[in-house]
Design a protein around this motif. Structure first.
Motif, PDB file in Angstrom:
ATOM      1  N   VAL A 107       3.747   7.167 -13.521  1.00 32.16           N
ATOM      2  CA  VAL A 107       3.426   6.652 -12.186  1.00 32.16           C
ATOM      3  C   VAL A 107       3.487   5.130 -12.185  1.00 32.16           C
ATOM      4  O   VAL A 107       4.113   4.509 -11.320  1.00 32.16           O
ATOM      5  N   ARG A 108       2.872   4.507 -13.192  1.00 36.75           N
ATOM      6  CA  ARG A 108       2.848   3.033 -13.259  1.00 36.75           C
ATOM      7  C   ARG A 108       4.249   2.460 -13.388  1.00 36.75           C
ATOM      8  O   ARG A 108       4.586   1.475 -12.746  1.00 36.75           O
ATOM      9  N   GLN A 109       5.036   3.127 -14.215  1.00 36.92           N
ATOM     10  CA  GLN A 109       6.420   2.666 -14.416  1.00 36.92           C
ATOM     11  C   GLN A 109       7.198   2.716 -13.103  1.00 36.92           C
ATOM     12  O   GLN A 109       7.873   1.761 -12.729  1.00 36.92           O
ATOM     13  N   GLU A 110       7.061   3.838 -12.397  1.00 34.32           N
ATOM     14  CA  GLU A 110       7.795   4.014 -11.131  1.00 34.32           C
ATOM     15  C   GLU A 110       7.331   2.987 -10.087  1.00 34.32           C
ATOM     16  O   GLU A 110       8.128   2.430  -9.350  1.00 34.32           O
ATOM     17  N   ILE A 111       6.008   2.755 -10.050  1.00 32.51           N
ATOM     18  CA  ILE A 111       5.480   1.793  -9.073  1.00 32.51           C
ATOM     19  C   ILE A 111       5.971   0.386  -9.402  1.00 32.51           C
ATOM     20  O   ILE A 111       6.397  -0.361  -8.514  1.00 32.51           O
ATOM     21  N   ASN A 112       5.942   0.036 -10.683  1.00 27.91           N
ATOM     22  CA  ASN A 112       6.415  -1.304 -11.075  1.00 27.91           C
ATOM     23  C   ASN A 112       7.875  -1.500 -10.690  1.00 27.91           C
ATOM     24  O   ASN A 112       8.259  -2.569 -10.218  1.00 27.91           O
ATOM     25  N   ILE A 146       0.856  -1.204   0.000  1.00 26.70           N
ATOM     26  CA  ILE A 146       0.000   0.000   0.000  1.00 26.70           C
ATOM     27  C   ILE A 146       0.886   1.246   0.000  1.00 26.70           C
ATOM     28  O   ILE A 146       0.663   2.196  -0.755  1.00 26.70           O
ATOM     29  N   LYS A 147       1.897   1.204   0.858  1.00 20.49           N
ATOM     30  CA  LYS A 147       2.762   2.389   0.977  1.00 20.49           C
ATOM     31  C   LYS A 147       3.505   2.669  -0.335  1.00 20.49           C
ATOM     32  O   LYS A 147       3.586   3.810  -0.782  1.00 20.49           O
ATOM     33  N   ILE A 148       4.025   1.615  -0.954  1.00 15.90           N
ATOM     34  CA  ILE A 148       4.768   1.813  -2.212  1.00 15.90           C
ATOM     35  C   ILE A 148       3.872   2.497  -3.242  1.00 15.90           C
ATOM     36  O   ILE A 148       4.265   3.469  -3.887  1.00 15.90           O
ATOM     37  N   ALA A 200       9.195  -4.182  -7.993  1.00  9.15           N
ATOM     38  CA  ALA A 200      10.130  -5.220  -8.454  1.00  9.15           C
ATOM     39  C   ALA A 200      11.231  -5.473  -7.428  1.00  9.15           C
ATOM     40  O   ALA A 200      11.811  -6.556  -7.371  1.00  9.15           O
ATOM     41  N   ASP A 201      11.485  -4.441  -6.625  1.00  9.71           N
ATOM     42  CA  ASP A 201      12.535  -4.580  -5.603  1.00  9.71           C
ATOM     43  C   ASP A 201      12.029  -5.281  -4.336  1.00  9.71           C
ATOM     44  O   ASP A 201      12.750  -5.414  -3.366  1.00  9.71           O
ATOM     45  N   LYS A 260       4.268  11.058  -4.998  1.00 10.29           N
ATOM     46  CA  LYS A 260       5.510  11.775  -5.265  1.00 10.29           C
ATOM     47  C   LYS A 260       5.603  12.175  -6.740  1.00 10.29           C
ATOM     48  O   LYS A 260       5.889  13.329  -7.055  1.00 10.29           O
ATOM     49  N   VAL A 261       5.305  11.224  -7.626  1.00 10.80           N
ATOM     50  CA  VAL A 261       5.394  11.528  -9.070  1.00 10.80           C
ATOM     51  C   VAL A 261       4.367  12.589  -9.442  1.00 10.80           C
ATOM     52  O   VAL A 261       4.665  13.565 -10.120  1.00 10.80           O
TER      53      VAL A 261
END
Lengths: 274, 236
Positions: free
Chosen positions: B220-225, B191-193, B229-230, B200-201
């Protein structure tokens, strides 16, 4: 009648060393009063949107100047409205074509665009001139209002804002309809009404409306003080000063434009702040 | 508007399933995530001169309601009592509340009449809706310009059921993703991520020019993915 138009560059454009992309104008002759207000798009691809907004304003004035009282009689109103939409778009596209023919898009102008944007512009160069448009003409006892995009067309009546167009299904969140899109005809709206229905009409770009967020706040914090002060001292310079302050200091940093006409039957008592 | 730089408004909306099956570890992770999000957004608001963050929490079980009866509240003033779970999972009631607020202020909603940034909406559920009425409510939501513009994420909590994943996929449409949370112990961090990355974005590009919002949602989607992934390296 009080007639006004003014545009001021926003601080983000000053800091980014871009030009004023808004444009406004007014025109008065014996028969009619016309005001316009247009907001050239701020996205990277719209490299000539400052000219697009100027052409939109010119096209509107040229077209509305050709409308006579007979054309807006009740019987002909619908045909006239359609004709205005078509004519404004043709005129704008013609001005853009002319300009493109005389001033091809230079490599320097598109140096900051990515390949996708360059391809898009090469396919549809008129996108470079993308802009919104609002305009209004008072002729006899009638008022004609035109609009495409997210600039505001606001009527005022007895101290309240009256929305002239229903914009419930318009895009939100920085997306707007534009003069440059293929199906602009479907989104360019025209309304013809009796002047008595309103005390005045205000056109403004989102640089003015967005900081106020709601109709109520815009009315109480900007429109009412502006109208009542103007009726009191007839001093337009104070309005220009306020717009300059919103554009350069108080607002979101976007360019700010306001055009309005206030009719003689407006009663100032309704515009004192609550 | 006073003599200050006007701020954009960014709404973060959580639609949380509080039916009986969410009780225990699941809801306690959600509660902790909401507290952490609040603290983070308060700091982000102080740092960022462009944006004010508003939180709306919609809980749905047999019925639906806004937390503390607040349809939206600035993160600075947000007060939170733990969500509690009981009853059915009437998603359509949650959708109704969502539709209620995704309107302009002049039409009774919380979105600004002028301007505004597309909101971030998160739907969390661990099971299939009790009734099928949610389908009709989703049709209504899809008619809302603000819903269409919103970045939308669905979190499937320990769900191993294609039918319910379909409900979440219909909710996010082309404007977001469904995240599979296969252990409730991960819920808080997922949820936090999502909320924090999207906030932020979006807040850093809240005043971009016309026509940029679609690219912004993709960003936004790219940054969240990338952040998700980490996840394996987080040592949960």
């Amino acid at each position: 009648m009080y007639v006004f138009n003014f545009s001021n560059i926003g601080f983000r454009h000053i800091n980014g060393r871009t030009v004023l992309q808004d444009y406004s104008a007014s025109y008065i002759d014996n028969e009619r009063t016309i005001i316009t207000c247009a907001d050239g798009h701020g996205g990277k691809m719209y490299i000539r949107s400052n000219l697009g907004s100027k052409f939109a304003s010119e096209a509107t004035i040229n077209v509305l100047k050709r409308i006579n009282k007979e054309a807006i009689s009740k019987k002909k109103r619908e045909i006239t409205a359609t004709s205005i939409r078509l004519s404004i778009l043709c005129e704008w596209n013609s001005l853009v074509e002319q300009h493109l023919n005389n001033h091809k898009i230079r490599k320097k102008e598109i140096a900051n665009l990515d390949d996708c944007q360059k391809f898009e512009l090469s396919k549809r160069p008129r996108s470079a001139y993308g802009t919104t448009l609002t305009g209004a003409m008072a002729i006899g006892d009638k008022l004609i209002v035109v609009s495409i995009g997210d600039s505001e067309c606001l009527g005022i009546k007895k101290g309240e804002i009256v929305t002239i167009f229903n914009n419930d299904d318009e895009p939100v969140g920085n997306v707007t309809y534009s003069m440059c899109q293929e199906d602009a005809f479907n989104h360019l709206k025209v309304s013809i009404m009796n002047i008595k229905e309103l005390d005045g009409v205000l056109l403004c770009t989102d640089g003015l409306s967005t900081p106020y967020q709601s109709y109520d706040n815009l009315n109480e914090s900007f429109i009412k003080p502006t109208v009542s002060r103007l009726k009191l001292d007839n001093d337009y310079s104070k309005i220009r000063k306020k717009i300059k302050s919103i554009a350069e200091k108080e607002g979101t940093g976007d360019d700010v434009t306001l055009s309005f006409m206030l009719f003689d039957h407006l009663k100032v008592k309704y515009y004192r702040r609550n | 508007m006073n003599d200050r730089i006007a701020k954009e408004k960014l709404n973060v909306i959580l639609v949380v399933d509080t039916s009986k099956s969410m009780a225990g570890e699941r809801i306690s992770q959600v509660n902790q995530a909401i507290r952490d999000i609040k603290d983070y957004l308060v700091n982000l608001q102080v740092e960022n001169s462009n944006v004010d963050f508003y939180l709306s929490i919609i809980q749905f079980s047999t019925e639906s309601s806004f937390i503390n009866d607040n349809r939206e509240v600035n993160v600075d003033k947000f007060k939170f009592d733990n969500l509690k779970c009981c009853g059915w999972s009437n998603l359509h009631c949650g959708y109704q509340k969502l539709e209620e607020i995704l309107k302009k202020q002049s039409h009774g909603g919380v979105m600004p009449d002028f301007g505004g940034t597309s909101p971030i909406i998160l739907l969390l559920t661990d099971g299939h809706p009790t009734t099928t009425e949610y389908k009709d409510e989703l049709v209504n939501l899809n008619n809302s310009p603000w819903f269409k513009a919103a970045i939308r994420y669905g979190i499937a909590i320990e769900l191993h059921d294609k039918r319910t994943m379909g409900v979440l996929k219909d909710f996010v449409g082309d404007n977001g993703d469904v995240i599979d949370c296969y252990s409730s112990s991960m819920l808080k961090n997922i949820i936090k991520i999502i909320v924090l990355t999207a906030s932020k974005v979006k807040s850093s590009s809240a005043t971009v020019g016309n026509g940029q919002v679609i690219n912004q949602n993709q960003l936004v989607r790219q940054e969240i993915n990338e952040a998700l992934a980490d996840v394996d390296q987080w040592g949960w």
